[in-house]
Design an enzyme around this catalytic site. Structure first.
Site: not given
Ligand code: FE
Length: 207
Positions: A110, A113, A115
């Protein structure tokens, strides 16, 4: 309450907590005080979160290795196939299975961030959330794999997939050669968390 329990059961005085941790506990206290949630709700939620682990993913992968019809259903309707094994993936918006082959390896990141398919793999490892991984998985995925111990021949294609709030991925690693004699439960032990993120292959032999 003046002290809080961390996951190891130690008591931490409130003044030692970071700004955000203090804020979380303050919100929790308010929710309890106003009767929005109970201590029991919190405990149930913690237990639910802790119960989700890479063991779920390993169970799915091992079943797919031994049952080609299950594998087809898993790829076509991942959430329904998870439900067959008692694994609840309903919380995921879109869920996609990426099947590795001898010629194509998939790797999940990700970039924004952290995920991650939490119902299937539990909480992401710290390295998955690091800036280093989020950047280098895109610019040098083979280099990242090499650091995890996976050296791929040049003719194997590497595809990197960027997770978002809307879409989560699970890599279906290749079944290691020479594992025909292993049971489904034994096969599950070969399926590591990292192999389902795609930075590694499954273990070649039982640990
Ligand atoms: Fe994320």
């Amino acid at each position: 309450m003046s002290a809080t329990n961390d996951q190891h059961g130690h008591e931490h005085p409130r003044h030692e907590l970071s700004h955000y941790a203090k804020r979380i506990y303050a919100i929790r206290d308010l929710l309890l005080e106003k009767g929005v949630i109970t201590e029991k709700d919190i405990q149930c939620q913690i237990e639910y979160q802790e119960a989700r682990s890479p063991a779920n993913g390993a169970k799915i992968v091992a079943r797919a290795w031994v049952d080609s019809e299950f594998k087809a259903r898993l790829i076509a309707e991942p959430k329904a196939a998870c439900a067959e094994l008692g694994i609840d993936a309903a919380a995921l918006n879109e869920f996609v299975i990426l099947e590795n082959t001898e010629k194509v390896r998939h790797m999940v990141v990700c970039t924004l961030c952290s995920c991650y398919p939490r119902p299937i793999l539990g909480r992401p490892p710290d390295w998955y959330k690091s800036f280093n991984y989020r950047q280098r998985s895109v610019t040098d995925p083979r280099g990242v794999m090499r650091e995890f111990g996976l050296v791929l021949p040049d003719d194997v294609e590497v595809r990197v997939h960027d997770s978002t709030a809307d879409i989560r991925y699970l890599v279906l690693p290749l079944r290691p050669r020479g594992t025909e004699g292993l049971s489904e439960a034994e096969l599950a032990k070969l399926v590591t968390r990292d192999s389902m993120i795609g930075v590694m292959d499954a273990l070649p032999t039982l640990p």
